[in-house]
Design an enzyme around this catalytic site. Structure first.
Site, PDB file in Angstrom:
ATOM      1  N   ASN A   9       0.879  -1.172   0.000  1.00  0.00           N
ATOM      2  CA  ASN A   9       0.000   0.000   0.000  1.00  0.00           C
ATOM      3  C   ASN A   9       0.917   1.221   0.000  1.00  0.00           C
ATOM      4  OD1 ASN A   9      -1.849   2.032   0.458  1.00  0.00           O
ATOM      5  ND2 ASN A   9      -2.172   1.517   2.625  1.00  0.00           N
ATOM      6  N   LYS A  11       0.119   4.258  -0.237  1.00  0.00           N
ATOM      7  CA  LYS A  11      -0.524   5.453   0.331  1.00  0.00           C
ATOM      8  C   LYS A  11      -0.305   6.634  -0.633  1.00  0.00           C
ATOM      9  CE  LYS A  11       0.412   3.452   4.802  1.00  0.00           C
ATOM     10  NZ  LYS A  11       0.242   3.562   6.220  1.00  0.00           N
ATOM     11  N   HIS A  94      -9.504   1.286   4.844  1.00  0.00           N
ATOM     12  CA  HIS A  94      -8.215   1.418   5.535  1.00  0.00           C
ATOM     13  C   HIS A  94      -8.402   2.350   6.732  1.00  0.00           C
ATOM     14  CE1 HIS A  94      -4.055   2.451   6.366  1.00  0.00           C
ATOM     15  NE2 HIS A  94      -3.717   1.360   5.703  1.00  0.00           N
ATOM     16  N   GLU A  96      -6.706   4.676   7.870  1.00  0.00           N
ATOM     17  CA  GLU A  96      -6.437   6.108   7.597  1.00  0.00           C
ATOM     18  C   GLU A  96      -7.657   6.761   6.955  1.00  0.00           C
ATOM     19  OE1 GLU A  96      -2.761   5.552   5.483  1.00  0.00           O
ATOM     20  OE2 GLU A  96      -1.792   4.958   7.358  1.00  0.00           O
ATOM     21  N   GLU A 166      -5.575  -5.158  10.558  1.00  0.00           N
ATOM     22  CA  GLU A 166      -4.539  -4.169  10.803  1.00  0.00           C
ATOM     23  C   GLU A 166      -4.804  -3.450  12.130  1.00  0.00           C
ATOM     24  OE1 GLU A 166      -2.513  -2.965   6.914  1.00  0.00           O
ATOM     25  OE2 GLU A 166      -4.179  -1.583   7.217  1.00  0.00           O
ATOM     26  N   GLY A 172       2.332   2.082  10.626  1.00  0.00           N
ATOM     27  CA  GLY A 172       3.267   3.194  10.456  1.00  0.00           C
ATOM     28  C   GLY A 172       3.979   3.602  11.732  1.00  0.00           C
ATOM     29  N   SER A 212       3.328  -2.425  10.244  1.00  0.00           N
ATOM     30  CA  SER A 212       4.792  -2.439  10.366  1.00  0.00           C
ATOM     31  C   SER A 212       5.425  -3.783   9.979  1.00  0.00           C
ATOM     32  CB  SER A 212       5.230  -2.000  11.774  1.00  0.00           C
ATOM     33  OG  SER A 212       4.775  -0.687  12.034  1.00  0.00           O
TER      34      SER A 212
HETATM   35  C1  PEP Z   1      -0.787  -0.011   5.844  1.00  0.00           C
HETATM   36  O1  PEP Z   1      -0.657   1.021   5.210  1.00  0.00           O
HETATM   37  O2  PEP Z   1      -1.790  -0.700   5.656  1.00  0.00           O
HETATM   38  C2  PEP Z   1       0.251  -0.408   6.787  1.00  0.00           C
HETATM   39  C3  PEP Z   1       0.114  -1.539   7.443  1.00  0.00           C
HETATM   40  O3  PEP Z   1       1.320   0.448   6.937  1.00  0.00           O
HETATM   41  P1  PEP Z   1       2.744   0.087   7.614  1.00  0.00           P
HETATM   42  O4  PEP Z   1       3.202  -1.212   7.024  1.00  0.00           O
HETATM   43  O5  PEP Z   1       3.633   1.243   7.239  1.00  0.00           O
HETATM   44  O6  PEP Z   1       2.525  -0.027   9.090  1.00  0.00           O
END
Ligand code: PEP
Length: 250
Positions: A9, A11, A94, A96, A166, A172, A212
């Site tokens: 992803n 972003k 997501h 975010e 998630e 992040g 992460s």
């Molecule tokens: C994500 O954007 O879905 C995500 C898990 O980000 P990260 O791997 O940076 O934590």
């Protein structure tokens, strides 16, 4: 046995020329993987990325869509539009988008239905906040999200959907859920799906972990019984690092 699916992803990162260079670098180093590789790229990269992944095993997804096919929704992009240029996957819900753009379980549900109607495959995100985890309500939160997101979705449609668990506190932040905790929550998601659709159907659903994920922890996470790959943010922005996640068992 369920396949493993690793989705990047990006972003709001990567200009078209960067996307093209990234795919040129990634394609040869993931060509032998046994796993499914998806890149979810910004709208402005979609067309270039789709052209550049031809003849590779990389698939392309978008990061959001509107539930209506068209209309007076300035700034929005519909599933039908994504499908028309050859996009295969779309991330829905997501954290975010839930946090910054008022996405709710109800809009997630509408988007899933709309994506399926044009044969786009949704990657549906669910996850708890740190406060919720610490107060011991993770299972309750997750099962509520699943119940509402999947309302009115049939068992046949379920087969086309990927779920990404998630935990919001792990996205992040550099904090990863332990492999045991991630696996336990994913098993709870599967248990909820079994209640809704039956055990066989639930056993077939791809459920990724996200938060992460990097090359140093991918193998231990993806080898767990119920973790079927990952949704990867930050570590999907460097081709070599992402390739190591995709090739976690080589
Ligand atoms: C994500 O954007 O879905 C995500 C898990 O980000 P990260 O791997 O940076 O934590």
């Amino acid at each position: 046995m369920r396949r493993k699916v690793i989705a990047g992803n990006w972003k709001m990162n990567m200009l078209p020329n960067e996307a093209i260079n990234f795919i040129d670098e990634l394609a040869p180093i993931v060509k032998d993987t046994k796993h499914e590789v998806i890149l979810c790229v910004p709208y402005t990269d979609l067309f270039y990325a789709l052209l550049n992944v031809q003849e590779t095993n990389i698939k392309i997804g978008a990061q959001n869509m509107h539930w209506e096919e068209n209309g007076a929704y300035t700034g929005e992009v519909s599933g039908k539009m994504l499908k028309s240029i050859g996009v295969e996957y779309v991330i829905i819900g997501h954290s975010e988008r839930r946090q910054y753009f008022a996405e709710t379980d109800e809009t997630v549900n509408k988007k899933i239905k709309s994506a399926l109607a044009v044969e786009l495959k949704p990657i549906v995100c669910v996850g708890e906040t740190l406060e919720q985890r610490e107060s011991g309500v993770t299972e309750q939160i997750i099962t509520e999200q699943i119940e509402k997101a999947f309302e009115g979705i049939s068992a046949t449609e379920l087969e086309k959907i990927i779920i990404a668990y998630e935990p919001i506190w792990a996205i992040g932040t550099g904090k990863t859920a332990t492999k045991e905790d991630a696996n336990t929550t994913i098993m709870q998601i599967r248990k909820k799906l079994a209640e809704m659709y039956g055990q066989n159907e639930a056993n077939g659903v791809i459920i990724q972990y996200g938060g992460s994920v990097k090359s140093s922890n991918a193998k231990e996470l993806f080898e767990m019984s119920d973790i079927d790959g990952g949704l990867v943010g930050g570590a999907s922005l460097k081709a070599e690092e992402f390739s190591k996640i995709v090739n976690f068992d080589i």
